[in-house]
Design an enzyme around this catalytic site. Structure first.
Site, PDB file in Angstrom:
ATOM      1  N   ASP A   1     -28.032  21.466 -11.416  1.00 31.63           N
ATOM      2  CA  ASP A   1     -26.827  20.815 -10.363  1.00 31.63           C
ATOM      3  C   ASP A   1     -25.751  22.727 -10.401  1.00 31.63           C
ATOM      4  OD1 ASP A   1     -27.382  18.482  -9.085  1.00 31.63           O
ATOM      5  OD2 ASP A   1     -26.040  17.717 -11.307  1.00 31.63           O
TER       6      ASP A   1
ATOM      7  N   LEU B   1     -33.738  13.463  -7.609  1.00 34.36           N
ATOM      8  CA  LEU B   1     -33.502  12.572  -8.787  1.00 34.36           C
ATOM      9  C   LEU B   1     -33.702  13.553 -10.391  1.00 34.36           C
ATOM     10  CD1 LEU B   1     -32.283   9.204  -8.668  1.00 34.36           C
ATOM     11  CD2 LEU B   1     -30.834  11.124  -8.106  1.00 34.36           C
TER      12      LEU B   1
ATOM     13  N   HIS C   1     -25.307  17.258  -3.091  1.00 39.47           N
ATOM     14  CA  HIS C   1     -24.740  16.440  -4.741  1.00 39.47           C
ATOM     15  C   HIS C   1     -23.370  16.086  -4.464  1.00 39.47           C
ATOM     16  CE1 HIS C   1     -24.288  15.802  -9.008  1.00 39.47           C
ATOM     17  NE2 HIS C   1     -22.925  16.288  -8.744  1.00 39.47           N
TER      18      HIS C   1
ATOM     19  N   LEU D   1     -36.197  17.079 -12.408  1.00 38.03           N
ATOM     20  CA  LEU D   1     -36.455  18.607 -12.229  1.00 38.03           C
ATOM     21  C   LEU D   1     -36.875  18.748 -11.085  1.00 38.03           C
ATOM     22  CD1 LEU D   1     -34.136  20.356 -13.560  1.00 38.03           C
ATOM     23  CD2 LEU D   1     -35.533  20.501 -15.713  1.00 38.03           C
TER      24      LEU D   1
ATOM     25  N   ASN E   1     -29.905  21.667  -2.609  1.00 37.85           N
ATOM     26  CA  ASN E   1     -29.672  20.380  -3.278  1.00 37.85           C
ATOM     27  C   ASN E   1     -28.538  19.821  -2.247  1.00 37.85           C
ATOM     28  OD1 ASN E   1     -30.131  17.273  -4.962  1.00 37.85           O
ATOM     29  ND2 ASN E   1     -28.424  18.637  -6.289  1.00 37.85           N
TER      30      ASN E   1
HETATM   31  C1  GRF Z   1     -26.820  10.964  -3.074  1.00 42.52           C
HETATM   32  O1  GRF Z   1     -25.527  10.611  -2.166  1.00 42.52           O
HETATM   33  C2  GRF Z   1     -27.069  12.161  -3.023  1.00 42.52           C
HETATM   34  O2  GRF Z   1     -26.275  13.059  -3.540  1.00 42.52           O
HETATM   35  C3  GRF Z   1     -27.216  11.665  -4.770  1.00 42.52           C
HETATM   36  O3  GRF Z   1     -28.167  10.394  -4.410  1.00 42.52           O
HETATM   37  C4  GRF Z   1     -28.212   9.732  -3.278  1.00 42.52           C
HETATM   38  C5  GRF Z   1     -29.077   9.834  -2.240  1.00 42.52           C
HETATM   39  O4  GRF Z   1     -28.917   8.353  -1.317  1.00 42.52           O
HETATM   40  N1  GRF Z   1     -28.095  12.787  -5.425  1.00 42.52           N
HETATM   41  P1  GRF Z   1     -30.267   8.468   0.342  1.00 42.52           P
HETATM   42  O5  GRF Z   1     -31.371   8.395  -1.214  1.00 42.52           O
HETATM   43  O6  GRF Z   1     -29.915  10.333   1.058  1.00 42.52           O
HETATM   44  O7  GRF Z   1     -29.732   7.739   0.524  1.00 42.52           O
END
Ligand code: GRF
Length: 201
Positions: free
Chosen positions: A144, A84, A103, A86, A101
């Site tokens: 992103d 989460l 998203h 940068l 990444n």
């Molecule tokens: C996923 O939806 C990912 O795209 C987002 O955060 C969530 C992470 O899930 N950025 P996990 O930690 O892989 O279970």
């Protein structure tokens, strides 16, 4: 020699798990390192259970720890899987074109700073969009924004709330991200995902 993959996480780690399941013995890619910005990320337990070296970054916004760990494990590809924060600019520069990444929406919509987790799905629902999805893209210096390598789509259904939509998107992420990593491993570097990844009916 398999492509050496580092996976950066901040939380649960279900995408890490999906990747590990897809990369069995003899796969073209191997997860050799897990990086976390949080010492209590449940994803770290998943790494430990599989004997994968893990590093908790004390200063995740500084490049030194990143680069030391990536170089120590001869990492070829960095995958942000629910990471989460940068990535430091020096790390992006050193690994340009080699950081992915995932998203949980159809970028370029519903992305950017602060657009993560539940907030993404709330925004999709508030917009009235009829579909959402997941995106795998290259990482650059801006949240992103990097080149899109592949997307999958899911419908937004009547009665959806952020949790039901998140679950539908997550299931897609669990197939899209391994497809992107395997395509990168086959090509030697990240490439557009060759096969479309569809939602399950
Ligand atoms: C996923 O939806 C990912 O795209 C987002 O955060 C969530 C992470 O899930 N950025 P996990 O930690 O892989 O279970």
């Amino acid at each position: 020699m398999p492509m050496h993959v580092a996976v950066a996480v901040s939380g649960r780690g279900s995408n890490l798990d999906a990747l590990l399941r897809a990369l069995g013995p003899g796969a073209l890619a191997r997860v050799v390192l897990v990086l976390s910005n949080r010492p209590d990320a449940p994803a770290l337990e998943r790494a430990a259970a599989r004997g994968i070296p893990a590093v908790t970054l004390r200063e995740p916004s500084e490049s030194r720890e990143w680069l030391e760990a990536l170089e120590r494990h001869a990492v070829d590809l960095v995958v942000l899987a629910g990471y989460l924060k940068l990535v430091p600019a020096e790390v992006v520069a050193r690994y340009r074109g080699r950081i992915l990444n995932v998203h949980p929406a159809l970028l370029p919509a519903f992305g950017g700073q602060g657009m993560y987790g539940r907030r993404v799905h709330e925004a999709v629902l508030a917009s009235g969009a009829r579909e959402s999805g997941a995106t795998v893209h290259l990482v650059d210096e801006v949240y992103d924004r990097g080149a899109i390598l592949g997307q999958g789509r899911v419908p937004v259904l009547p009665g959806d709330d952020p949790d039901t939509l998140a679950a539908r998107v997550l299931e897609l992420e669990h197939r899209l991200l391994p497809a992107a990593v395997l395509a990168a491993a086959a090509a030697g570097h990240p490439v557009p995902i060759p096969e479309p990844v569809e939602s399950h009916p």
